[in-house]
Write an enzyme that holds these catalytic residues in place. Structure first.
Site, mmCIF file in Angstrom:
data_model
loop_
_atom_site.group_PDB
_atom_site.id
_atom_site.type_symbol
_atom_site.label_atom_id
_atom_site.label_comp_id
_atom_site.label_asym_id
_atom_site.label_seq_id
_atom_site.Cartn_x
_atom_site.Cartn_y
_atom_site.Cartn_z
ATOM 1 C CB ILE A 244 -0.923 0.016 1.231
ATOM 2 C CG1 ILE A 244 -1.849 -1.198 1.220
ATOM 3 C CG2 ILE A 244 -1.747 1.294 1.266
ATOM 4 C CD1 ILE A 244 -2.789 -1.268 2.410
ATOM 5 N N PRO A 245 1.080 1.877 -1.137
ATOM 6 C CG PRO A 245 0.896 2.709 -3.318
ATOM 7 C CD PRO A 245 0.263 1.740 -2.350
ATOM 8 C CB CYS A 246 1.880 5.314 2.804
ATOM 9 S SG CYS A 246 3.109 4.257 3.591
ATOM 10 C CG HIS A 247 6.480 4.457 -1.173
ATOM 11 N ND1 HIS A 247 5.868 3.244 -0.925
ATOM 12 C CD2 HIS A 247 6.712 4.495 -2.514
ATOM 13 C CE1 HIS A 247 5.765 2.569 -2.061
ATOM 14 N NE2 HIS A 247 6.251 3.312 -3.040
ATOM 15 N NE ARG A 248 4.147 3.868 -5.792
ATOM 16 C CZ ARG A 248 3.634 2.728 -6.232
ATOM 17 N NH1 ARG A 248 2.337 2.632 -6.465
ATOM 18 N NH2 ARG A 248 4.417 1.687 -6.420
#
Length: 288
Positions: A244-248
């Site tokens: 779940i790409p919270c880094h984006r």
């Protein structure tokens, strides 16, 4: 990749970030991580697919601002026509189920959770699985496995936890694989959170690799345009890092902002994704 190799890369990124106002050479950076210039170049290219200089150019504020503008156009179009794009490709690899209200209230009572720790291209991580899917994926801090297991146990207080290194390994290898076979069954996620949190986490799944979004735009896309701070809190509570790409999610200024796994790791993940995306774009545009 060996976690020791990643630690060198992370140390190099941290060193460059801390000395951003100085004109450091890559030779200086290589020495800082105990490698010759040529060893450092080879290690970095093997890990990121680009040279350290190209990698740093992809992480400038100017590049991030351009990505924000380009991504906004893609997402606005997607949200105006419906839920199938741009997340359709991701839907082939990820399916999501949430806990029932009863299980949420009892913090997972009656659920069995298997977990293990593994190497990844971004350092060691802890992965936890239920029969319904992946329920947690976290990168390990310097204090390591004990704190990560404690957090898992506290979050899923009612569940039964079992260590199972062999049983979780294949799933972790799929998560960090650079290519996922189309015939594979989707990776299943099993989320426990409030309705608002799970709404934000599902929205994050629709951000394609190589794209970024601001907290303000993410708030708008979950129909809470005045709740950017609350959205940011939900992003920070994401229990399944990377997938779940919270880094984006970055600041609207183009600055990367914070990250639960550390800003150097966020830079590493984004820079590697940007490099892959730039490489794919170049390949598509090159003449046959």
């Amino acid at each position: 990749m060996d976690s020791g190799d990643y630690r060198r890369i992370e140390k190099a990124i941290s060193f460059l970030q801390e000395n951003s106002l100085r004109r450091l050479s890559l030779e200086d950076t290589a020495k800082q991580v105990g490698l010759s210039f040529y060893q450092f170049q080879r290690l970095f290219r093997r890990w990121a697919g680009v040279t350290p200089k190209q990698f740093l150019q992809l992480l400038t504020v100017e590049h991030s601002r351009k990505l924000l503008r380009d991504s906004a156009t893609v997402f606005d179009t997607a949200y105006s026509v419906g839920p199938s794009d741009p997340g359709r490709l991701h839907d082939l690899f990820v399916s999501v189920e949430t806990v029932t209200p009863g299980r949420f209230k009892t913090q997972g009572r009656g659920i069995a959770i298997r977990f293990g720790t593994y190497s990844s291209p971004f350092g060691n991580c802890l992965a936890a699985l239920t029969e319904k899917g992946i329920c947690e994926l976290r990168f390990l801090d310097d204090d390591g496995i004990d704190r990560a297991v404690e957090r898992l146990s506290r979050r899923w207080r009612g569940a039964e936890l079992y260590e199972d290194q062999a049983g979780c390994r294949q799933i972790v290898e799929r998560i960090f694989s650079r290519s996922a076979p189309s015939e594979d069954v989707p990776l299943r996620l099993f989320l426990m959170g409030t309705n608002f949190q799970t709404q934000v986490w599902k929205a994050l799944l629709r951000i394609p690799e190589g794209s970024v979004i601001s907290y303000e735009d993410l708030a708008r896309w979950v129909h809470r345009p005045s709740a950017a701070r609350a959205v940011g809190n939900a992003v920070g509570q994401n229990p399944i890092s990377y997938l779940i790409p919270c880094h984006r999610v970055i600041r609207k200024t183009g600055e990367l902002g914070g990250y639960g796994g550390g800003i150097s790791r966020k830079m590493a993940i984004l820079g590697r994704e940007f490099a892959l995306n730039a490489s794919l774009t170049s390949t598509r545009l090159s003449p046959e």
